[in-house]
Design an enzyme around this catalytic site. Structure first.
Site, PDB file in Angstrom:
ATOM      1  N   ALA A  63      75.237  -2.348  33.764  1.00  0.00           N
ATOM      2  CA  ALA A  63      76.588  -2.218  34.300  1.00  0.00           C
ATOM      3  C   ALA A  63      77.146  -3.621  34.486  1.00  0.00           C
ATOM      4  O   ALA A  63      76.388  -4.597  34.592  1.00  0.00           O
ATOM      5  CB  ALA A  63      76.546  -1.470  35.627  1.00  0.00           C
ATOM      6  N   GLY A 108      71.843  -0.340  33.667  1.00  0.00           N
ATOM      7  CA  GLY A 108      72.605   0.764  33.079  1.00  0.00           C
ATOM      8  C   GLY A 108      72.328   0.963  31.601  1.00  0.00           C
ATOM      9  O   GLY A 108      72.541   2.059  31.070  1.00  0.00           O
ATOM     10  N   GLU A 111      69.310   3.009  31.499  1.00  0.00           N
ATOM     11  CA  GLU A 111      69.683   4.322  32.025  1.00  0.00           C
ATOM     12  C   GLU A 111      70.458   5.150  31.003  1.00  0.00           C
ATOM     13  O   GLU A 111      70.260   6.358  30.889  1.00  0.00           O
ATOM     14  CB  GLU A 111      70.499   4.141  33.315  1.00  0.00           C
ATOM     15  CG  GLU A 111      69.631   3.633  34.473  1.00  0.00           C
ATOM     16  CD  GLU A 111      70.433   3.166  35.672  1.00  0.00           C
ATOM     17  OE1 GLU A 111      71.369   2.361  35.493  1.00  0.00           O
ATOM     18  OE2 GLU A 111      70.136   3.605  36.793  1.00  0.00           O
ATOM     19  N   GLU A 131      67.599  -4.072  38.963  1.00  0.00           N
ATOM     20  CA  GLU A 131      68.518  -3.941  40.097  1.00  0.00           C
ATOM     21  C   GLU A 131      67.987  -4.497  41.410  1.00  0.00           C
ATOM     22  O   GLU A 131      68.748  -5.085  42.180  1.00  0.00           O
ATOM     23  CB  GLU A 131      68.908  -2.464  40.289  1.00  0.00           C
ATOM     24  CG  GLU A 131      69.887  -1.938  39.246  1.00  0.00           C
ATOM     25  CD  GLU A 131      69.207  -1.353  38.025  1.00  0.00           C
ATOM     26  OE1 GLU A 131      67.992  -1.570  37.838  1.00  0.00           O
ATOM     27  OE2 GLU A 131      69.878  -0.659  37.250  1.00  0.00           O
TER      28      GLU A 131
END
Ligand code: CO8
Length: 264
Positions: A63, A108, A111, A131
């Site tokens: 992200a 992300g 993910e 993260e």
């Protein structure tokens, strides 16, 4: 459309996250476009998708950290939901999606790859959930899908340590199904997509539904789900012709032919 490319190649299509200047990091714009592209897939003609990243270096490097850095609690929760909604749409799309991971798949990026049905990668790929090193948890489904895919023990180790792993380790722990030289990755992904697209589409869709939804059920209910989806195939032209073709071949090998399934 600038952040996400969509190219139909006969019975399959390729989606490319196209923000190479930021290693294809997922900002709101990318997520919105990906959402629109998924809505636009013509499920009557496209039978399989390949998802990859633009450029030679990165699949998706996570992200967008710049966009996230100033979010309030409410905004961060909303951003997490935005990503989760798109990833869930990808995961529950009726047709299979192959992630062709061509480089960094971090945060992300890992993910979104895990929201696909199948993951294959280049020998240059790198996976991880960094993260906790950024002061956050994975927020686009990482705590849930990584634990389900590779088991809670290994998922916890990767998430708590925020350690990135190379393609060979990703293969060893079952995060990816196969590793290819970078130059061969897309050809291999498209070859697999083509094989899947050549099989009976209603049957393939029902298999995806049975596996995905069955995993959330106990075995008694899961088997009932499979029975229903199996039975549904018997209302299709594809089942009648697929089986008739096999029987014709047995009678007379000269009658061997490839069935062109109709998706009906
Ligand atoms: N976000 C924003 N920009 C990024 C990101 C990212 N995740 N990753 C790379 N970029 C940008 C860099 O800032 C740089 O931009 P610029 O040229 O303008 O400075 C450009 O991409 C190239 O990157 P680098 O110069 O850093 O390239 P390197 O080859 O030196 O390093 C790395 C490559 C190792 C991939 C490095 O870029 C890196 O560590 N990136 C961040 C990886 C990361 O931590 N990802 C996880 C982010 S957190 C996340 O994904 C959480 C998901 C859930 C969110 C839920 C929200 C509520």
């Amino acid at each position: 459309m600038g952040f996400v490319e969509y190219e139909v190649k006969g019975a399959y299509a390729v989606i490319t996250i196209n923000r190479p200047e930021a290693l294809n990091a997922l900002n709101s714009g990318v997520l919105d476009e990906l959402n629109s592209v998924l809505d636009s897939v013509d499920l009557n003609t496209v039978r399989c998708l390949v998802l990859t990243g633009a450029g030679e270096k990165s699949f998706v490097a996570g992200a967008d950290i710049g966009e996230m850095s100033t979010l309030t609690k409410a905004e961060a929760t909303a951003f997490g939901k935005k990503g989760n909604d798109v990833f869930r749409k990808l995961e529950t799309l009726p047709i299979p999606v192959i992630a062709a991971v061509n480089g960094f798949a971090l945060g992300g990026g890992c993910e979104i790859a895990m929201s696909c049905d199948i993951r294959i990668c280049s020998d240059t790929a790198m996976f991880g959930q960094p993260e906790t090193g950024l002061g956050i948890t994975p927020g686009f489904g990482g705590t849930q899908r990584l634990a389900r895919l590779i088991g809670p023990g290994m998922a916890k180790q990767l998430i708590y340590t925020a350690r990135n792993i190379k393609s060979d380790e990703a293969f060893r722990i079952g995060l990816v199904n196969a590793v290819y030289p970078a130059a061969d990755l897309m050809a291999e992904a498209e070859k697999m997509a083509s094989v899947i697209a050549g099989n009976a589409p209603i049957a393939v869709r029902n298999c995806k539904k049975a596996i995905n939804e069955g995993l959330d059920l106990d075995m008694d209910d899961a088997i009932v789900l499979e029975e229903k989806l199996f039975g549904d195939c018997f209302e299709s032209w594809d089942q009648k012709e697929g089986m008739a073709n096999f029987l014709r071949k047995k009678d007379d090998p000269a009658k061997v032919k490839h069935v062109t399934f109709k998706n009906e």
